[in-house]
Design a protein around this motif. Structure first.
Motif, PDB file in Angstrom:
ATOM      1  N   ALA A 364      -0.204 -10.764  18.413  1.00 41.22           N
ATOM      2  CA  ALA A 364      -0.532 -11.049  17.016  1.00 41.22           C
ATOM      3  C   ALA A 364      -0.724 -12.552  16.901  1.00 41.22           C
ATOM      4  CB  ALA A 364       0.569 -10.572  16.088  1.00 41.22           C
ATOM      5  N   ARG A 365      -1.942 -12.948  16.533  1.00 37.10           N
ATOM      6  CA  ARG A 365      -2.246 -14.377  16.520  1.00 37.10           C
ATOM      7  C   ARG A 365      -3.220 -14.685  15.376  1.00 37.10           C
ATOM      8  NH1 ARG A 365      -4.124 -14.775  21.361  1.00 37.10           N
ATOM      9  NH2 ARG A 365      -2.193 -15.496  22.344  1.00 37.10           N
ATOM     10  N   GLY A 366      -2.922 -15.729  14.633  1.00 35.67           N
ATOM     11  CA  GLY A 366      -3.829 -16.145  13.567  1.00 35.67           C
ATOM     12  C   GLY A 366      -3.939 -15.116  12.454  1.00 35.67           C
ATOM     13  N   VAL A 367      -2.790 -14.585  11.994  1.00 35.34           N
ATOM     14  CA  VAL A 367      -2.774 -13.558  10.952  1.00 35.34           C
ATOM     15  C   VAL A 367      -2.237 -14.166   9.660  1.00 35.34           C
ATOM     16  CG1 VAL A 367      -1.847 -11.319  10.252  1.00 35.34           C
ATOM     17  CG2 VAL A 367      -2.450 -11.734  12.652  1.00 35.34           C
ATOM     18  N   GLN A 368      -2.937 -13.909   8.564  1.00 29.43           N
ATOM     19  CA  GLN A 368      -2.507 -14.386   7.250  1.00 29.43           C
ATOM     20  C   GLN A 368      -2.477 -13.210   6.281  1.00 29.43           C
ATOM     21  OE1 GLN A 368      -5.532 -17.249   6.324  1.00 29.43           O
ATOM     22  NE2 GLN A 368      -4.669 -18.836   7.632  1.00 29.43           N
ATOM     23  N   VAL A 369      -1.289 -12.870   5.800  1.00 31.19           N
ATOM     24  CA  VAL A 369      -1.127 -11.876   4.735  1.00 31.19           C
ATOM     25  C   VAL A 369      -0.429 -12.617   3.605  1.00 31.19           C
ATOM     26  CG1 VAL A 369      -0.204  -9.627   4.082  1.00 31.19           C
ATOM     27  CG2 VAL A 369      -0.945 -10.029   6.448  1.00 31.19           C
ATOM     28  N   VAL A 370      -1.209 -13.116   2.662  1.00 30.70           N
ATOM     29  CA  VAL A 370      -0.673 -14.044   1.665  1.00 30.70           C
ATOM     30  C   VAL A 370      -1.208 -13.712   0.274  1.00 30.70           C
ATOM     31  CG1 VAL A 370      -0.390 -15.925   3.319  1.00 30.70           C
ATOM     32  CG2 VAL A 370      -2.554 -15.673   2.127  1.00 30.70           C
ATOM     33  N   GLY A 371      -0.360 -13.925  -0.721  1.00 35.98           N
ATOM     34  CA  GLY A 371      -0.796 -13.831  -2.109  1.00 35.98           C
ATOM     35  C   GLY A 371      -1.202 -12.450  -2.567  1.00 35.98           C
ATOM     36  N   ASN A 372      -0.536 -11.398  -2.071  1.00 43.33           N
ATOM     37  CA  ASN A 372      -0.825 -10.029  -2.493  1.00 43.33           C
ATOM     38  C   ASN A 372       0.309  -9.506  -3.367  1.00 43.33           C
ATOM     39  OD1 ASN A 372      -3.243  -9.424  -0.566  1.00 43.33           O
ATOM     40  ND2 ASN A 372      -1.645 -10.224   0.787  1.00 43.33           N
ATOM     41  N   ILE A 373       0.050  -8.405  -4.070  1.00 44.73           N
ATOM     42  CA  ILE A 373       1.098  -7.758  -4.860  1.00 44.73           C
ATOM     43  C   ILE A 373       1.218  -6.302  -4.426  1.00 44.73           C
ATOM     44  CG2 ILE A 373       0.994  -9.296  -6.843  1.00 44.73           C
ATOM     45  CD1 ILE A 373      -0.847  -7.385  -8.235  1.00 44.73           C
ATOM     46  N   PHE A 374       2.472  -5.830  -4.386  1.00 46.52           N
ATOM     47  CA  PHE A 374       2.775  -4.492  -3.886  1.00 46.52           C
ATOM     48  C   PHE A 374       3.631  -3.754  -4.915  1.00 46.52           C
ATOM     49  CE2 PHE A 374       2.004  -7.193  -0.295  1.00 46.52           C
ATOM     50  CZ  PHE A 374       1.404  -6.404   0.676  1.00 46.52           C
ATOM     51  N   SER A 375       3.311  -2.484  -5.122  1.00 45.38           N
ATOM     52  CA  SER A 375       4.088  -1.647  -6.030  1.00 45.38           C
ATOM     53  C   SER A 375       4.425  -0.340  -5.325  1.00 45.38           C
ATOM     54  CB  SER A 375       3.293  -1.360  -7.312  1.00 45.38           C
ATOM     55  OG  SER A 375       4.017  -0.488  -8.162  1.00 45.38           O
TER      56      SER A 375
END
Length: 485
Positions: A364-375
């Motif tokens: 896993a390299r260079g992964v961005q999971v940012v600024g999301n919303i989860f319900s």
């Protein structure tokens, strides 16, 4: 004198009418039997005169009709300025009662007769903006609509509906852009498929694009496919936008959802874009098997992950190179195998939908999971989940996400511990994404008026242990990051 003036005006009207008729009929048609010399009254009076001028006018109108009454097909094929090919002019039945395959394919073949020697990328013939118009009809097809293997660019097919027959081949697509046996890098360029409804009748797929360049698919409605709604193989820069795809005609909570199969969109090529698309029923919403693709504004509620479905699946381990933004993952998750260069941001995940990083070779390299919303539904589902063990982790940032009813996971966290003693432990195991991995630690110890010596003792098991050289009453604040830089 007043009656005379009125009578004079009345006498002039037949003369003017006769002159106009004569001019319309042409000088050669002007009568030479002395009627003109007899004055206006003699010119217009009498049953024979009226019939003669009525016949002249009728012949003139027939001449006009013969000049402009050619079929649209003749005009389209004869004039370089009117290259619009109406399939009904080729005998296609717009009611869907009779097979229209041959008629539509003939219209396509005529549209591919290039009006000049102009070419596009790699020598692709420039068709000059030719259009195949479906005239708002519904057409039954027993075989795929195919494009000539000679290739072509700058053309459009639009404006109607296609429905697969009951004996349509199950391994084909209603529209196929494919030049079998071609040695060219690209066979079709700047093609537009627009304003079309495709009913696959559970017999095959909707659209297949092979080695095509800069194709636009816009305002497409594809239903009842048993393979793919749209399949892109090779090629470059296909743009799929403003479209709706579903195996079944439903608007959610379908009792047969567990049995959904097929894939809404399959991308087996590079540099493609999917924008503002709804996928409302299929086992997989979007399957991506090649790198460098972008997905934005997509709403996937195709088949719930709890039923075995996937919203967006990246099956290109080690080379993802994909950007997902502003999407709505409605009970369907995003899965990425060995993600390398993957960005997910600004998206909404509903009903325990999440992001799953699946280990194949454990990279896993260079992964961005940012600024999301989860319900979620308070079942303890992680917003980002690991499927397998990752041995290589570099520049993975899962941060600044918000959640209710789900467990927040992150690659960076902060925490604190307070008490009276010589050792303080801050446990990050519940929040950090990767197990037993802390790459960077920053801490501060606040002990009032005391100034004890202190040190970072341990970071194993995603726990940070800070120790002092004597017992004090203190609070320890810790920042951790699972990346090393």
């Amino acid at each position: 004198m007043e009656p005379a003036r009125r009578g004079g005006r009345g006498a002039m009207l037949p003369l003017l009418g006769a002159l106009l008729l004569a001019l319309a009929a042409g000088v050669s048609a002007w009568p030479h039997d002395g009627a003109v010399g007899h004055g206006a009254a003699g010119f217009a009076s009498g049953a024979g005169g009226e019939r003669r001028y009525r016949d002249l006018a009728q012949r003139r109108m027939e001449s006009v009709r013969s000049s402009f009454g050619a079929t649209r097909r003749d005009l389209a094929t004869a004039s370089a300025g009117a290259r619009v090919y109406h399939v009904t002019d080729y005998g296609a039945d717009p009611t869907g009662a009779a097979d229209a395959t041959d008629a539509i394919n003939k219209a396509i073949a005529d549209a591919f007769r290039a009006p000049s020697n102009a070419t596009m990328t790699g020598g692709i013939p420039d068709l000059g903006g030719a259009e195949v118009h479906l005239d708002g009809g519904t057409y039954l097809v027993k075989a795929p609509l195919t494009l000539p293997a000679s290739g072509g660019g700058n053309f459009r097919i639009h404006g109607g509906s296609l429905r697969a027959s009951d004996d349509f081949p199950t391994d084909r697509y209603l529209i196929e852009l494919s030049a079998k046996g071609s040695s060219r890098s690209y066979d079709y360029e700047y093609a537009t498929l627009r304003d079309l409804m495709l009913d696959c009748n559970y017999r095959g797929g909707g659209v297949s694009l092979v080695n095509s360049l800069r194709v636009g698919i816009d305002n497409l409605y594809v239903v009842h496919f048993n393979s793919d709604g749209v399949a892109v193989s090779g090629g470059h820069e296909t743009m799929i936008r403003n479209s709706f795809l579903g195996q079944h005609m439903t608007a959610g909570t379908d009792p047969g959802e567990r049995r959904f199969t097929g894939t809404g969109i399959r991308l087996d090529g590079n540099d493609n874009s999917v924008t503002d698309v709804v996928i409302f029923s299929a086992a997989t919403g979007i399957m991506v098997t090649r790198p460098a693709n972008s997905i934005s504004g997509v709403h996937c509620y195709n088949k719930a992950t709890g039923f075995g479905g996937t919203g967006i699946y990246f099956k290109s381990p080690g080379l993802t190179q994909a950007w997902i933004s502003n999407c709505y993952m409605d009970y369907t998750s995003i899965v990425a195998e060995d993600p390398v260069l993957l960005h997910v941001s600004g998206s909404f995940f509903l009903g325990d939908a999440n992001v799953v990083l699946k280990a194949v070779n454990g990279v896993a390299r260079g992964v961005q999971v940012v600024g999301n919303i989860f319900s979620g539904r308070d079942k303890g589902v992680d917003i980002v989940q690991l499927d397998g063990k990752f041995a290589t982790v570099d520049q993975v940032y899962v941060q600044q996400n918000s959640a209710t009813g789900m467990t927040v996971k992150s690659t960076a966290a902060r925490g604190s511990a307070e008490g009276n003693g010589s050792s303080w432990t801050v446990d990050f195991a519940d929040v950090l994404l990767f197990p037993d991995r802390i790459g960077h630690v920053q801490y501060s110890l606040v002990a009032g008026n005391e100034f004890p010596g202190h040190t970072l003792r341990n970071v194993s098991g995603n726990q940070v242990v800070v120790a002092t050289d004597k017992a004090v009453s203190a609070t320890v604040h810790v920042l951790v990051d699972q990346n090393t830089n």
